[in-house]
Design a protein around this motif. Structure first.
Motif, PDB file in Angstrom:
ATOM      1  N   ASN A 112      90.996  -5.097 -79.671  1.00  0.00           N
ATOM      2  CA  ASN A 112      91.258  -6.428 -80.204  1.00  0.00           C
ATOM      3  C   ASN A 112      90.013  -7.308 -80.190  1.00  0.00           C
ATOM      4  O   ASN A 112      89.877  -8.195 -81.033  1.00  0.00           O
ATOM      5  CB  ASN A 112      92.381  -7.082 -79.391  1.00  0.00           C
ATOM      6  CG  ASN A 112      93.119  -8.140 -80.179  1.00  0.00           C
ATOM      7  OD1 ASN A 112      93.337  -7.982 -81.377  1.00  0.00           O
ATOM      8  ND2 ASN A 112      93.480  -9.218 -79.532  1.00  0.00           N
ATOM      9  N   LEU A 163      98.795  -8.713 -78.866  1.00  0.00           N
ATOM     10  CA  LEU A 163      97.656  -8.232 -79.640  1.00  0.00           C
ATOM     11  C   LEU A 163      97.820  -8.584 -81.110  1.00  0.00           C
ATOM     12  O   LEU A 163      98.881  -8.372 -81.697  1.00  0.00           O
ATOM     13  CB  LEU A 163      97.511  -6.713 -79.483  1.00  0.00           C
ATOM     14  CG  LEU A 163      97.097  -6.234 -78.081  1.00  0.00           C
ATOM     15  CD1 LEU A 163      97.108  -4.722 -78.020  1.00  0.00           C
ATOM     16  CD2 LEU A 163      95.715  -6.754 -77.745  1.00  0.00           C
ATOM     17  N   SER A 165      95.898  -7.288 -83.668  1.00  0.00           N
ATOM     18  CA  SER A 165      95.692  -6.129 -84.542  1.00  0.00           C
ATOM     19  C   SER A 165      96.877  -5.171 -84.489  1.00  0.00           C
ATOM     20  O   SER A 165      97.201  -4.516 -85.464  1.00  0.00           O
ATOM     21  CB  SER A 165      94.412  -5.392 -84.142  1.00  0.00           C
ATOM     22  OG  SER A 165      94.473  -5.023 -82.780  1.00  0.00           O
ATOM     23  N   ASN A 171      99.718  -7.632 -75.021  1.00  0.00           N
ATOM     24  CA  ASN A 171      98.449  -7.692 -74.306  1.00  0.00           C
ATOM     25  C   ASN A 171      98.715  -7.625 -72.795  1.00  0.00           C
ATOM     26  O   ASN A 171      99.357  -8.522 -72.239  1.00  0.00           O
ATOM     27  CB  ASN A 171      97.728  -8.995 -74.664  1.00  0.00           C
ATOM     28  CG  ASN A 171      96.337  -9.055 -74.058  1.00  0.00           C
ATOM     29  OD1 ASN A 171      95.936  -8.217 -73.260  1.00  0.00           O
ATOM     30  ND2 ASN A 171      95.593 -10.060 -74.452  1.00  0.00           N
TER      31      ASN A 171
END
Length: 410
Positions: A112, A163, A165, A171
């Motif tokens: 990321n 996250l 992406s 995360n």
């Protein structure tokens, strides 16, 4: 104290590390594109190899000129891109396989934020190209601002709750509570692109400013870089204008054009065949314009004949296709000469002026009978076309054994 041996071997170690990241990510990525058409599969696989040319050029520069910053920036940026691509391939493969691979969340977390060092490296490359120095001290705040901003974004993405992406993963190090909510609102605002884009454009403008004040050798170096970037932009812009079969291959051509930027940087920094760029630019302009002109003539003729023989899309007679092809072939040489003259007059004025000067002198030579006047005029023509520091004219001895010569500083 860093030894010379370590300075030479370190770039090769970084290159091997980059290759070690590229190979497994290409293996992980291959099953993800199995359903794509062949041309797109080739494009995607070539894109996965994208860091290698830049890393190879960076290795050559850093190994031959250890103190040159361009080589290390290429190596650092290539390593960051290879790391980002590996993390994306790893997480995508893990999500698609149905059996999550170990450490997918941590790997996705790395992917990321790891592209941002690459952005900082290539922004600095444009600031420092081609000699590894800033155009002037006034550009130092731009470089520091770009590095600091990329560092801030890396920390922001590392702590962002969720996250960006890969939204399927959370995360593992994301903040929660009020801090996490504030970060979500900040990410939804346009502040990141509003700061990143102007900083990157400011870095990209450094070669343009440098070119205005560059001397002969540095101008050639900048021309190589500008030629490669211009070729890439031309390929991208011409993609929608291509027919279907050619458009399928445009992705491959774009990736190869990106590789060409790495080659141009290597040629410019290592100064290999530096002055060939003028001829390359000249030929590219001439044959690019010639191709566009002849293609337009052929397409226009076929369109007109199609209207005559039944409308657009109608099958043309074989003699009409053959005649159109022969007509376009007959136009090749006259059009090439005309375009060559226009390009020389616009982009290679010195060569054009020299040719015109020699042509005018040849016309006057037929009528000149005064040897002294002819000699003086010949020296003037040599000065205007070749621009030597000294010119010497020697005449073969006559039948009487006399020899005459003129020597002049020009």
């Amino acid at each position: 104290m860093v030894t010379r041996t370590l300075q030479v071997r370190a770039p090769w170690a970084v290159l091997l590390l980059t290759a070690a990241l590229v190979i497994p990510k290409s293996w992980l990525f291959a099953p993800l594109i199995g359903d794509l058409p062949p041309s797109q599969r080739i494009t995607e696989l070539l894109f996965q190899l994208l860091p290698l040319p830049f890393a190879a050029v960076g290795t050559l520069i850093a190994a031959r000129r250890p103190g040159h910053r361009i080589g290390w920036l290429l190596l650092g940026g290539s390593l960051a891109i290879a790391s980002a691509q590996l993390t994306w391939s790893y997480v995508s493969y893990s999500l698609r396989s149905g059996a999550p691979l170990p450490g997918s969340a941590v790997v996705g977390w790395i992917g990321n934020w790891v592209p941002w060092p690459a952005l900082a490296a290539f922004a600095l490359l444009m600031l420092l190209f081609p000699d590894g120095q800033l155009p002037s001290p006034r550009w130092r705040p731009v470089g520091w601002a770009m590095v600091a901003w990329c560092a801030v974004i890396m920390v922001f993405l590392a702590l962002y709750p969720g996250l960006i992406s890969t939204p399927e993963l959370d995360n593992p190090f994301g903040l929660s509570g009020d801090a996490g909510e504030a970060m979500r609102r900040l990410q939804a605002s346009p502040i990141i692109p509003l700061v990143t884009i102007p900083l990157f454009l400011a870095s990209a403008s450094a070669p343009l400013v440098r070119f205005r004040h560059a001397r002969a050798e540095q101008r050639q170096q900048l021309k190589w870089f500008a030629y490669a970037v211009g070729l890439l932009v031309g390929v991208i812009l011409s993609g929608p204008l291509l027919p279907g079969w050619a458009n399928d291959l445009s992705g491959i051509v774009i990736v190869v054009a990106v590789w060409g930027i790495a080659a141009a940087i290597g040629i410019a920094v290592l100064r290999y065949r530096l002055y060939d760029i003028d001829q390359i630019i000249n030929r590219t302009l001439v044959y690019g314009l010639l191709t566009a002109l002849l293609g337009g003539v052929y397409a226009g003729t076929v369109l007109v004949l199609g209207q005559v023989f039944g409308g657009i899309g109608a099958q043309l007679p074989s003699w009409a296709v053959a005649g159109t092809t022969l007509a376009v072939a007959a136009l090749f040489q006259p059009a090439r000469r005309r375009i060559q003259a226009v390009v020389d007059r616009r982009f290679n004025r010195r060569k054009y002026d020299a040719a015109k000067t020699v042509e005018a002198f040849s016309a006057r030579l037929r009528d000149e009978v005064d040897l002294d006047a002819l000699t003086a005029e010949l020296l003037v023509v040599v000065d205007q076309t070749i621009q030597p520091t000294r010119a010497l004219l020697w005449l073969r001895p006559s039948s009487q054994g006399q020899r005459t010569s003129w020597d002049a500083d020009v």
